[in-house]
Enzyme design. Sequence first.
Site, PDB file in Angstrom:
ATOM      1  CE  LYS A  38      -4.303  -2.044   1.831  1.00  0.00           C
ATOM      2  NZ  LYS A  38      -3.962  -3.399   2.285  1.00  0.00           N
TER       3      LYS A  38
HETATM    4  C1  LIG Z   1      -4.753  -4.258   1.553  1.00  0.00           C
HETATM    5  C2  LIG Z   1      -3.780  -5.827   1.528  1.00  0.00           C
HETATM    6  C3  LIG Z   1      -4.315  -6.819   0.409  1.00  0.00           C
HETATM    7  C4  LIG Z   1      -5.539  -6.811  -0.388  1.00  0.00           C
HETATM    8  O1  LIG Z   1      -5.077  -5.906  -1.537  1.00  0.00           O
HETATM    9  P1  LIG Z   1      -6.379  -5.431  -2.587  1.00  0.00           P
HETATM   10  O2  LIG Z   1      -5.699  -4.464  -3.387  1.00  0.00           O
HETATM   11  O3  LIG Z   1      -7.318  -4.711  -1.456  1.00  0.00           O
HETATM   12  O4  LIG Z   1      -7.109  -6.656  -3.203  1.00  0.00           O
HETATM   13  C5  LIG Z   1      -3.499  -7.999   0.477  1.00  0.00           C
HETATM   14  N1  LIG Z   1      -2.476  -8.057   1.481  1.00  0.00           N
HETATM   15  C6  LIG Z   1      -2.347  -7.269   2.123  1.00  0.00           C
HETATM   16  C7  LIG Z   1      -0.869  -7.392   3.161  1.00  0.00           C
HETATM   17  C8  LIG Z   1      -2.949  -6.122   2.092  1.00  0.00           C
HETATM   18  O5  LIG Z   1      -2.362  -5.127   3.238  1.00  0.00           O
END
Ligand SMILES: *Cc1c(COP(=O)(O)O)cnc(C)c1O
Length: 427
Positions: free
Chosen positions: A107
């Site tokens: 993220k």
């Molecule tokens: C947010 C997150 C996901 C999911 O990602 P999306 O784009 O919402 O599908 C998967 N793994 C981790 C560690 C995350 O923080």
Amino acid sequence: MKLYSTNNRNLEVDLKEAVLKSLASDKGLYMPSILPKLDDKFIKNLNQFSLQEIAFHICSTLFQDSIAPNDLMSIINKSMTFPAPVVEIAPNISTLELFHGPSLAFKDFGARFMAQLMSYFNRGEKKEITILVATSGDTGGAVASGFFNTPGIEVIILYPSGKVSEIQELQLTTLGNNITTCEIDGTFDDCQSIVKSCFLDPELNKTYNLSSANSINIARLIPQSFYYFEAFKQKVTNKDLVVCVPSGNFGNLTAGLMASKMGLPIKHFIAATNVNKVVPDYLESGKYEPIDSISTISNAMDVGNPSNFTRIKELYPGLDEMKSMISGAWYTDDQVKQTIKEVYDTYDYILDPHGAIGFLACADHLRKHDNEYIFLETAHPCKFLDTVESCVNKQIPLPSAIDSLKGKEMQKQKLPNTFDAFKEWLL
Ligand SMILES: *Cc1c(COP(=O)(O)O)cnc(C)c1O
């Protein structure tokens, strides 16, 4: 660049409006009106470009003249500050490590890029932007560090008292400056409902230029497409490439599909989830049936009604068309724990619970198909310390970025879980 609302193809806005508003006025999600094909020469010669140069080429083509080249370069250089290495784990299975940013999860790519774009588009405006975010842990850390010291933007984070891990609380509360953190005496849902009430409150909207940093903002998706090119560049193979994406709200997968539409030769995608398997079920049955989310040890993927599914439908409207490009896979907590242990014992690699689902899905697909596989490792295993340590039966070292947080002073405002208390404090 023009973007349309998924509720109405005729409602088009420019990039600035899409980034600053997040959601279209008809509550639809923004999608690029055109996903231009990148030139073949660029794709053939990817290995001559750095991640930043790849990002610049994609943005120049996609944004057209929405941002001047010098400004675009500066936005990219300020946000893309860490690598995304491909690491081979097992024969024909590699991982794209997306946890080398400050909050140790993928993220960071989206949050940092969005911060730079918002700040750029708000330049010259008299009023600064105030971003409100409710977090259950992970998003808040990425947003806090992504927006830290960004000119013209104040961030206020709300988190539920006692419900985030120690590492997460340190990430949320030790930055200071333009990042303010409120510890709410309640649950994540309370935090979210306070934020929602703020957006509806006329007095607050008159005083503040309120915005949100949630994951449906298109500025978070676009930079996530860059690292699919980066992965393709690093994986030299004469086989076809299949990419597996551990998914919750399906933003990451959407970004990969956008990369593919722009010409990146990925043969197939695997949408891998835990028991929150709404999308794998859709790919089986053609019926989309949201559920109440179920708690698992891969909790960043505990989503019962993934917000980006609408966007995937825009890219692949027909079920057969979607199935030709995406397969579903899902696994239980026991399978995840077993996999973390086995991969560590066999290959000396420590997976986190989300990456473990990616690995499993690749291994299952590989048994039936002769391809090369890459799965996205979405977070560093130390973010899920208890689960991972009990699987591999040893202590895992903390990255220095986390170690140095320990002992720093936490700055937070404690508040009861009511909108009125929050509003009074804010004003
Ligand atoms: C947010 C997150 C996901 C999911 O990602 P999306 O784009 O919402 O599908 C998967 N793994 C981790 C560690 C995350 O923080």
